[in-house]
Motif scaffolding. Structure first.
Motif, PDB file in Angstrom:
ATOM      1  N   GLY A   1       6.614   8.915 -16.836  1.00 46.09           N
ATOM      2  CA  GLY A   1       7.372   7.803 -17.410  1.00 46.09           C
ATOM      3  C   GLY A   1       7.676   6.736 -16.382  1.00 46.09           C
ATOM      4  N   LEU A   2       8.111   7.171 -15.226  1.00 49.66           N
ATOM      5  CA  LEU A   2       8.413   6.234 -14.151  1.00 49.66           C
ATOM      6  C   LEU A   2       7.156   5.510 -13.684  1.00 49.66           C
ATOM      7  CD1 LEU A   2      10.585   5.139 -12.250  1.00 49.66           C
ATOM      8  CD2 LEU A   2      10.062   7.030 -10.715  1.00 49.66           C
ATOM      9  N   ALA A   3       6.059   6.236 -13.599  1.00 50.48           N
ATOM     10  CA  ALA A   3       4.799   5.624 -13.181  1.00 50.48           C
ATOM     11  C   ALA A   3       4.328   4.598 -14.207  1.00 50.48           C
ATOM     12  CB  ALA A   3       3.746   6.694 -12.969  1.00 50.48           C
ATOM     13  N   GLY A   4       4.524   4.878 -15.493  1.00 50.32           N
ATOM     14  CA  GLY A   4       4.136   3.939 -16.547  1.00 50.32           C
ATOM     15  C   GLY A   4       4.955   2.664 -16.505  1.00 50.32           C
ATOM     16  N   ILE A   5       6.251   2.819 -16.287  1.00 49.80           N
ATOM     17  CA  ILE A   5       7.116   1.641 -16.182  1.00 49.80           C
ATOM     18  C   ILE A   5       6.723   0.798 -14.972  1.00 49.80           C
ATOM     19  CG2 ILE A   5       9.478   0.893 -15.729  1.00 49.80           C
ATOM     20  CD1 ILE A   5      10.390   3.327 -17.391  1.00 49.80           C
ATOM     21  N   ALA A   6       6.468   1.456 -13.867  1.00 51.64           N
ATOM     22  CA  ALA A   6       6.070   0.734 -12.658  1.00 51.64           C
ATOM     23  C   ALA A   6       4.748  -0.003 -12.869  1.00 51.64           C
ATOM     24  CB  ALA A   6       5.958   1.690 -11.481  1.00 51.64           C
ATOM     25  N   ALA A   7       3.817   0.620 -13.574  1.00 51.17           N
ATOM     26  CA  ALA A   7       2.539  -0.029 -13.851  1.00 51.17           C
ATOM     27  C   ALA A   7       2.723  -1.243 -14.756  1.00 51.17           C
ATOM     28  CB  ALA A   7       1.581   0.962 -14.486  1.00 51.17           C
ATOM     29  N   SER A   8       3.602  -1.143 -15.731  1.00 50.66           N
ATOM     30  CA  SER A   8       3.867  -2.277 -16.624  1.00 50.66           C
ATOM     31  C   SER A   8       4.476  -3.448 -15.858  1.00 50.66           C
ATOM     32  CB  SER A   8       4.799  -1.862 -17.751  1.00 50.66           C
ATOM     33  OG  SER A   8       4.208  -0.878 -18.541  1.00 50.66           O
ATOM     34  N   VAL A   9       5.425  -3.147 -15.008  1.00 47.60           N
ATOM     35  CA  VAL A   9       6.046  -4.194 -14.199  1.00 47.60           C
ATOM     36  C   VAL A   9       5.011  -4.827 -13.275  1.00 47.60           C
ATOM     37  CG1 VAL A   9       7.755  -4.639 -12.399  1.00 47.60           C
ATOM     38  CG2 VAL A   9       8.345  -3.205 -14.347  1.00 47.60           C
ATOM     39  N   ALA A  10       4.134  -4.011 -12.701  1.00 44.04           N
ATOM     40  CA  ALA A  10       3.105  -4.532 -11.816  1.00 44.04           C
ATOM     41  C   ALA A  10       2.158  -5.467 -12.562  1.00 44.04           C
ATOM     42  CB  ALA A  10       2.329  -3.383 -11.187  1.00 44.04           C
TER      43      ALA A  10
ATOM     44  N   LEU B   1       0.830  -1.207   0.000  1.00 47.60           N
ATOM     45  CA  LEU B   1       0.000   0.000   0.000  1.00 47.60           C
ATOM     46  C   LEU B   1       0.864   1.255   0.000  1.00 47.60           C
ATOM     47  CD1 LEU B   1      -2.828   1.190   0.127  1.00 47.60           C
ATOM     48  CD2 LEU B   1      -2.707   1.030   2.607  1.00 47.60           C
ATOM     49  N   THR B   2       1.953   1.245   0.760  1.00 47.47           N
ATOM     50  CA  THR B   2       2.858   2.387   0.803  1.00 47.47           C
ATOM     51  C   THR B   2       3.455   2.675  -0.569  1.00 47.47           C
ATOM     52  OG1 THR B   2       3.408   1.909   3.098  1.00 47.47           O
ATOM     53  CG2 THR B   2       4.946   3.307   1.876  1.00 47.47           C
ATOM     54  N   PHE B   3       3.920   1.632  -1.257  1.00 46.97           N
ATOM     55  CA  PHE B   3       4.504   1.829  -2.576  1.00 46.97           C
ATOM     56  C   PHE B   3       3.453   2.251  -3.589  1.00 46.97           C
ATOM     57  CE2 PHE B   3       8.104  -0.699  -0.921  1.00 46.97           C
ATOM     58  CZ  PHE B   3       9.114   0.181  -1.268  1.00 46.97           C
ATOM     59  N   ALA B   4       2.227   1.760  -3.457  1.00 46.16           N
ATOM     60  CA  ALA B   4       1.163   2.181  -4.368  1.00 46.16           C
ATOM     61  C   ALA B   4       0.868   3.668  -4.196  1.00 46.16           C
ATOM     62  CB  ALA B   4      -0.093   1.357  -4.116  1.00 46.16           C
ATOM     63  N   ILE B   5       0.826   4.127  -2.966  1.00 44.09           N
ATOM     64  CA  ILE B   5       0.581   5.546  -2.707  1.00 44.09           C
ATOM     65  C   ILE B   5       1.739   6.385  -3.241  1.00 44.09           C
ATOM     66  CG2 ILE B   5       0.380   7.267  -0.868  1.00 44.09           C
ATOM     67  CD1 ILE B   5      -1.204   5.139   0.715  1.00 44.09           C
ATOM     68  N   LEU B   6       2.978   5.922  -3.046  1.00 43.43           N
ATOM     69  CA  LEU B   6       4.130   6.644  -3.581  1.00 43.43           C
ATOM     70  C   LEU B   6       4.101   6.710  -5.106  1.00 43.43           C
ATOM     71  CD1 LEU B   6       7.011   5.398  -1.269  1.00 43.43           C
ATOM     72  CD2 LEU B   6       5.990   7.676  -1.345  1.00 43.43           C
ATOM     73  N   ALA B   7       3.645   5.644  -5.748  1.00 46.39           N
ATOM     74  CA  ALA B   7       3.554   5.646  -7.209  1.00 46.39           C
ATOM     75  C   ALA B   7       2.507   6.652  -7.687  1.00 46.39           C
ATOM     76  CB  ALA B   7       3.206   4.252  -7.707  1.00 46.39           C
ATOM     77  N   VAL B   8       1.389   6.721  -6.976  1.00 44.35           N
ATOM     78  CA  VAL B   8       0.353   7.695  -7.350  1.00 44.35           C
ATOM     79  C   VAL B   8       0.874   9.120  -7.173  1.00 44.35           C
ATOM     80  CG1 VAL B   8      -1.900   8.600  -6.689  1.00 44.35           C
ATOM     81  CG2 VAL B   8      -1.571   6.139  -6.905  1.00 44.35           C
ATOM     82  N   ILE B   9       1.559   9.363  -6.086  1.00 41.76           N
ATOM     83  CA  ILE B   9       2.111  10.703  -5.835  1.00 41.76           C
ATOM     84  C   ILE B   9       3.136  11.059  -6.901  1.00 41.76           C
ATOM     85  CG2 ILE B   9       3.511  12.059  -4.234  1.00 41.76           C
ATOM     86  CD1 ILE B   9       2.076  10.570  -1.947  1.00 41.76           C
ATOM     87  N   ALA B  10       3.985  10.098  -7.280  1.00 33.51           N
ATOM     88  CA  ALA B  10       4.978  10.356  -8.327  1.00 33.51           C
ATOM     89  C   ALA B  10       4.292  10.679  -9.650  1.00 33.51           C
ATOM     90  CB  ALA B  10       5.897   9.153  -8.480  1.00 33.51           C
ATOM     91  N   GLY B  11       3.213   9.992  -9.950  1.00 27.78           N
ATOM     92  CA  GLY B  11       2.479  10.284 -11.177  1.00 27.78           C
ATOM     93  C   GLY B  11       1.858  11.667 -11.164  1.00 27.78           C
ATOM     94  N   VAL B  12       1.322  12.049 -10.017  1.00 29.19           N
ATOM     95  CA  VAL B  12       0.713  13.380  -9.908  1.00 29.19           C
ATOM     96  C   VAL B  12       1.771  14.471 -10.031  1.00 29.19           C
ATOM     97  CG1 VAL B  12      -0.473  14.932  -8.292  1.00 29.19           C
ATOM     98  CG2 VAL B  12      -1.267  12.585  -8.570  1.00 29.19           C
TER      99      VAL B  12
END
Length: 57
Positions: free
Chosen positions: A22-31, A6-17
């Motif tokens: 680009g980083l958020a897209g890569i993370a989503a693909s890996v997920a 949950l912590t990493f998911a929230i950090l990914a959302v914050i990074a996207g905002v």
């Protein structure tokens, strides 16, 4: 473990905002890849246990 996920998911959302799209897209693909891999291994585990005659639950 769920807390870390949950912590990493929230950090990914914050990074996207904040504009790290680009980083958020890569993370989503890996997920997605890891989730599909998890599902394949889960089904394989159920099938192997069923063939051996063990309970799948």
């Amino acid at each position: 473990m769920l807390g870390w996920a949950l912590t990493f998911a929230i950090l990914a959302v914050i990074a996207g905002v904040l504009g790290f799209v680009g980083l958020a897209g890569i993370a989503a693909s890996v997920a997605k890849i890891l989730f599909v891999l998890f599902l394949v291994l889960l089904v394989a585990s159920f099938v192997i246990r069923a063939v051996r005659g063990q309970s799948v639950i």
